[in-house]
Every structure is written in structure tokens, then in C-alpha cells.
Design an enzyme around this catalytic site. Structure first.
Site, PDB file in Angstrom:
ATOM      1  N   ASN A   9       0.855  -1.191   0.000  1.00 46.65           N
ATOM      2  CA  ASN A   9       0.000   0.000   0.000  1.00 46.65           C
ATOM      3  C   ASN A   9       0.888   1.238   0.000  1.00 46.65           C
ATOM      4  O   ASN A   9       1.471   1.596   1.019  1.00 46.65           O
ATOM      5  CB  ASN A   9      -0.893  -0.028   1.252  1.00 46.65           C
ATOM      6  CG  ASN A   9      -1.757   1.210   1.362  1.00 46.65           C
ATOM      7  OD1 ASN A   9      -1.821   2.025   0.441  1.00 46.65           O
ATOM      8  ND2 ASN A   9      -2.422   1.372   2.500  1.00 46.65           N
ATOM      9  N   TRP A  10       0.986   1.881  -1.178  1.00 48.60           N
ATOM     10  CA  TRP A  10       1.878   3.039  -1.308  1.00 48.60           C
ATOM     11  C   TRP A  10       1.202   4.349  -0.900  1.00 48.60           C
ATOM     12  O   TRP A  10       1.809   5.423  -0.992  1.00 48.60           O
ATOM     13  CB  TRP A  10       2.434   3.115  -2.741  1.00 48.60           C
ATOM     14  CG  TRP A  10       3.400   1.990  -3.031  1.00 48.60           C
ATOM     15  CD1 TRP A  10       4.000   1.177  -2.096  1.00 48.60           C
ATOM     16  CD2 TRP A  10       3.873   1.537  -4.303  1.00 48.60           C
ATOM     17  NE1 TRP A  10       4.819   0.266  -2.720  1.00 48.60           N
ATOM     18  CE2 TRP A  10       4.761   0.460  -4.069  1.00 48.60           C
ATOM     19  CE3 TRP A  10       3.644   1.938  -5.611  1.00 48.60           C
ATOM     20  CZ2 TRP A  10       5.415  -0.211  -5.108  1.00 48.60           C
ATOM     21  CZ3 TRP A  10       4.288   1.272  -6.649  1.00 48.60           C
ATOM     22  CH2 TRP A  10       5.162   0.216  -6.393  1.00 48.60           C
ATOM     23  N   LYS A  11      -0.040   4.288  -0.509  1.00 47.03           N
ATOM     24  CA  LYS A  11      -0.769   5.462  -0.011  1.00 47.03           C
ATOM     25  C   LYS A  11      -0.622   6.654  -0.978  1.00 47.03           C
ATOM     26  O   LYS A  11      -0.423   6.452  -2.168  1.00 47.03           O
ATOM     27  CB  LYS A  11      -0.294   5.802   1.401  1.00 47.03           C
ATOM     28  CG  LYS A  11      -0.329   4.564   2.308  1.00 47.03           C
ATOM     29  CD  LYS A  11      -0.327   4.865   3.756  1.00 47.03           C
ATOM     30  CE  LYS A  11      -0.410   3.555   4.535  1.00 47.03           C
ATOM     31  NZ  LYS A  11      -0.632   3.722   5.941  1.00 47.03           N
ATOM     32  N   HIS A  96      -9.975   0.890   4.056  1.00 47.44           N
ATOM     33  CA  HIS A  96      -8.753   1.140   4.835  1.00 47.44           C
ATOM     34  C   HIS A  96      -9.072   2.136   5.957  1.00 47.44           C
ATOM     35  O   HIS A  96      -9.889   3.041   5.776  1.00 47.44           O
ATOM     36  CB  HIS A  96      -7.655   1.694   3.914  1.00 47.44           C
ATOM     37  CG  HIS A  96      -6.323   1.769   4.596  1.00 47.44           C
ATOM     38  ND1 HIS A  96      -5.997   2.775   5.471  1.00 47.44           N
ATOM     39  CD2 HIS A  96      -5.247   0.934   4.565  1.00 47.44           C
ATOM     40  CE1 HIS A  96      -4.768   2.567   5.940  1.00 47.44           C
ATOM     41  NE2 HIS A  96      -4.292   1.457   5.403  1.00 47.44           N
ATOM     42  N   GLU A  98      -7.645   4.656   7.037  1.00 47.64           N
ATOM     43  CA  GLU A  98      -7.496   6.076   6.681  1.00 47.64           C
ATOM     44  C   GLU A  98      -8.724   6.563   5.906  1.00 47.64           C
ATOM     45  O   GLU A  98      -9.124   7.724   6.028  1.00 47.64           O
ATOM     46  CB  GLU A  98      -6.193   6.277   5.884  1.00 47.64           C
ATOM     47  CG  GLU A  98      -4.981   6.183   6.805  1.00 47.64           C
ATOM     48  CD  GLU A  98      -3.719   5.623   6.166  1.00 47.64           C
ATOM     49  OE1 GLU A  98      -3.595   5.617   4.931  1.00 47.64           O
ATOM     50  OE2 GLU A  98      -2.839   5.183   6.939  1.00 47.64           O
ATOM     51  N   GLU A 166      -6.149  -4.903  10.218  1.00 44.68           N
ATOM     52  CA  GLU A 166      -5.171  -3.865  10.522  1.00 44.68           C
ATOM     53  C   GLU A 166      -5.622  -3.103  11.763  1.00 44.68           C
ATOM     54  O   GLU A 166      -6.456  -2.186  11.658  1.00 44.68           O
ATOM     55  CB  GLU A 166      -5.051  -2.875   9.356  1.00 44.68           C
ATOM     56  CG  GLU A 166      -4.556  -3.483   8.072  1.00 44.68           C
ATOM     57  CD  GLU A 166      -3.965  -2.419   7.156  1.00 44.68           C
ATOM     58  OE1 GLU A 166      -2.782  -2.525   6.837  1.00 44.68           O
ATOM     59  OE2 GLU A 166      -4.676  -1.479   6.778  1.00 44.68           O
ATOM     60  N   GLY A 172       1.543   2.381  10.878  1.00 43.98           N
ATOM     61  CA  GLY A 172       2.505   3.478  10.787  1.00 43.98           C
ATOM     62  C   GLY A 172       3.075   3.919  12.130  1.00 43.98           C
ATOM     63  O   GLY A 172       3.697   4.973  12.234  1.00 43.98           O
ATOM     64  N   SER A 211       2.683  -1.879  10.634  1.00 39.34           N
ATOM     65  CA  SER A 211       4.106  -1.871  10.998  1.00 39.34           C
ATOM     66  C   SER A 211       4.823  -3.194  10.705  1.00 39.34           C
ATOM     67  O   SER A 211       5.720  -3.591  11.450  1.00 39.34           O
ATOM     68  CB  SER A 211       4.282  -1.472  12.469  1.00 39.34           C
ATOM     69  OG  SER A 211       3.776  -0.164  12.677  1.00 39.34           O
ATOM     70  N   GLY A 232       2.630  -1.019   4.414  1.00 35.66           N
ATOM     71  CA  GLY A 232       2.695   0.401   4.063  1.00 35.66           C
ATOM     72  C   GLY A 232       4.154   0.830   3.961  1.00 35.66           C
ATOM     73  O   GLY A 232       4.825   0.605   2.955  1.00 35.66           O
TER      74      GLY A 232
HETATM   75  P1  PGA Z   1       2.265   0.434   7.786  1.00 35.42           P
HETATM   76  O1  PGA Z   1       0.871   0.660   7.000  1.00 35.42           O
HETATM   77  O2  PGA Z   1       2.862  -0.844   7.271  1.00 35.42           O
HETATM   78  O3  PGA Z   1       3.100   1.629   7.426  1.00 35.42           O
HETATM   79  O4  PGA Z   1       1.945   0.357   9.231  1.00 35.42           O
HETATM   80  C1  PGA Z   1      -0.018  -0.398   6.752  1.00 35.42           C
HETATM   81  C2  PGA Z   1      -1.250   0.117   6.053  1.00 35.42           C
HETATM   82  O5  PGA Z   1      -1.659   1.266   6.270  1.00 35.42           O
HETATM   83  O6  PGA Z   1      -1.877  -0.611   5.261  1.00 35.42           O
END
Ligand code: PGA
Length: 250
Positions: A9-11, A96, A98, A166, A172, A211, A232
Site C-alpha cells: 500500500n503506497w498510499k 482502509h 485512513e 489492521e 505506521g 508496521s 505500508g
Molecule cells: P504500515 O501501514 O505498514 O506503514 O503500518 C499499513 C497500512 O496502512 O496498510
């Protein structure tokens, strides 16, 4: 045997130069053609076509980070499932955290996106997870039950999808949930899937996100119901991501 899935997931990050370089490195490092493992890249929407072109002769697949719940029409700023398929996507992230928190996507909206993706033949990756507050209040199982049943309420013959657990407090933050904790949650999710889909539930991959890095991924993957990762931050480091992809080869 369930397939192992490694999802990047490159956001909302990167530009043409960075994404091209990263994809080239991943193509060189990721072995192709393992029947039971799937690597999927989820770039920001403007780079979907670029990534699709770069990976077209490889076993790496493409996904989008969100999809509209509507058919094509007057929805300024939205992207329809048909368009994602047209540019080469096979997968799409839905729900997700977010999207849920920053863009006010509620269970009804997420359910609409999930159904629309499935209807058009995209494989949705349904992201679910509890917040820190919910975790501390021991509401994890109640939250996950609500998030799952909202999506399955309308469609109980759906089979080709992925669940990504998640915990919001692990995304993150560097605070990865312990493999034992994740396994117990995944077992709970699988029990809910079994209620709805019976034996078919055994085939649905449940991946963990939050993470994950090469260093903690092997212990997670060793657990019976952890079928891969949604990555991520660490998916921006080619060497890390390639190492994780090797762990998924079965
Ligand atoms: P992260 O993000 O690996 O940076 O914790 C995971 C995600 O948001 O899917």
C-alpha cells in the site's frame, strides 16, 4: 492450501521517478510464477497505468487504493470499478482505516464499494480493525463483527476476496501486534467467515497489516491463520519488500 498474499500500500506518496525506480527494483527481485503466492502493488491512482505497463510481463498484480460505490456517471473526482479494470487492476483496497477516519467512510459506504467491486470482477481487500480506544476497551471482537457483517449482510455468496486485519494502533506507529494476538483475531475472523461461507471460508486469505517489516514478518506468517501482509512504510524499501516476498513462497 490458501495462497499467501503480499500487498504493497503506497498510499498518497511518490512521483513518476520514484515509482518507476521502485517497480523496476521489485521486478528484478521478486521471483515469478509461484502458484500459491500473490504480490500486489497498490500505487496512487495517477500511476496505475505506469505500473500496469511495467509489470505486464511479470506475475506481480495491480490494485487500486479505493473505488467508487457507483456505476460511471456524474460523480466528480471518483473512479469507477470499470475504469480500474480498464487500466489493468485486479484488486482494490476497501475500507482502509485512513478512508474510514479521514474520509468518513462508514460501514454502509464500504459495503457499497465492496459489492460493486465484486460485481465487476475486481477482488476487494476488505480492511478491518479496531482503534486504540476500542482495543483498550476490549471491543476488538465487537468492532470486527460489525465491520464484517455490514459487508456480508447483502451478499452471502461472495467468495473471491481478501480480508486485511489492521489494528489502527499498529498502522505506521512501529507498534506491531504480537503474532499470537494476530492469530487469535484471525481465528475469530475465520469463525465469522465460516458462519457465512461454510467450507469456502477456508480458502479466504486473511492478511495482517500494521508496521510489518521483513524482521517481524516471518513470525507472523508462521501462524496458521495469517496468510500474508498489507505493507505500508516497508513497501517503499525494495530490499525489505523483496525479502518479504520470498517468505511468502510456498
Ligand atoms: P504500515 O501501514 O505498514 O506503514 O503500518 C499499513 C497500512 O496502512 O496498510
Amino acid at each position: 492450501m490458501r495462497k499467501k498474499c503480499l500487498l504493497a500500500n503506497w498510499k498518497m506518496l511518490g512521483d513518476t521517478q520514484q515509482i518507476s525506480t521502485l517497480v523496476e527494483q521489485l521486478i528484478v527481485g521478486i521471483s515469478s510464477g509461484a502458484p500459491n503466492s500473490e504480490v500486489v502493488l497498490f500505487p496512487p491512482a495517477p500511476y496505475l497505468r505506469l505500473v500496469a505497463e511495467a509489470i505486464k510481463a511479470t506475475s506481480i498484480a495491480l490494485g487500486a487504493q479505493t473505488v467508487a460505490e457507483f456505476a460511471p456517471g456524474a460523480y466528480t473526482g471518483e473512479v469507477a470499478a470499470e475504469m480500474l479494470i480498464d487500466v489493468g487492476c485486479r484488486y482494490v483496497l476497501v475500507g482502509h482505516s485512513e478512508r474510514r477516519t479521514l474520509f468518513a467512510e462508514n460501514d454502509a459506504k464500504i459495503s457499497g464499494k465492496f459489492s460493486r467491486a465484486m460485481k465487476l470482477g475486481l477482488i476487494p481487500v476488505l480492511c478491518i480493525g479496531e482503534t486504540l480506544k476500542e482495543w483498550q476497551a476490549e471491543e476488538t471482537f465487537a468492532v470486527l463483527t460489525r465491520q464484517l457483517t455490514a459487508v456480508f449482510a447483502e451478499a452471502n455468496d461472495l467468495k473471491d476476496f481478501i480480508i486485511a486485519y489492521e489494528p489502527v494502533w499498529a498502522i505506521g506507529t512501529g507498534k506491531v501486534a504480537s503474532p499470537e494476538h494476530v492469530q487469535s483475531v484471525h481465528r475469530f475472523i475465520r469463525a465469522i467467515l465460516t458462519d457465512v461461507f461454510h467450507l469456502e471460508a477456508q480458502k479466504i486469505p486473511i492478511v495482517y497489516g500494521g508496521s510489518v517489516k521483513a524482521q517481524n514478518f516471518a513470525a507472523l506468517l508462521a501462524m496458521e491463520d495469517i496468510d500474508g501482509g498489507l505493507i505500508g512504510g516497508a513497501s517503499w524499501q525494495a530490499a525489505e519488500f523483496i525479502e518479504m516476498s520470498k517468505m511468502c513462497l510456498i
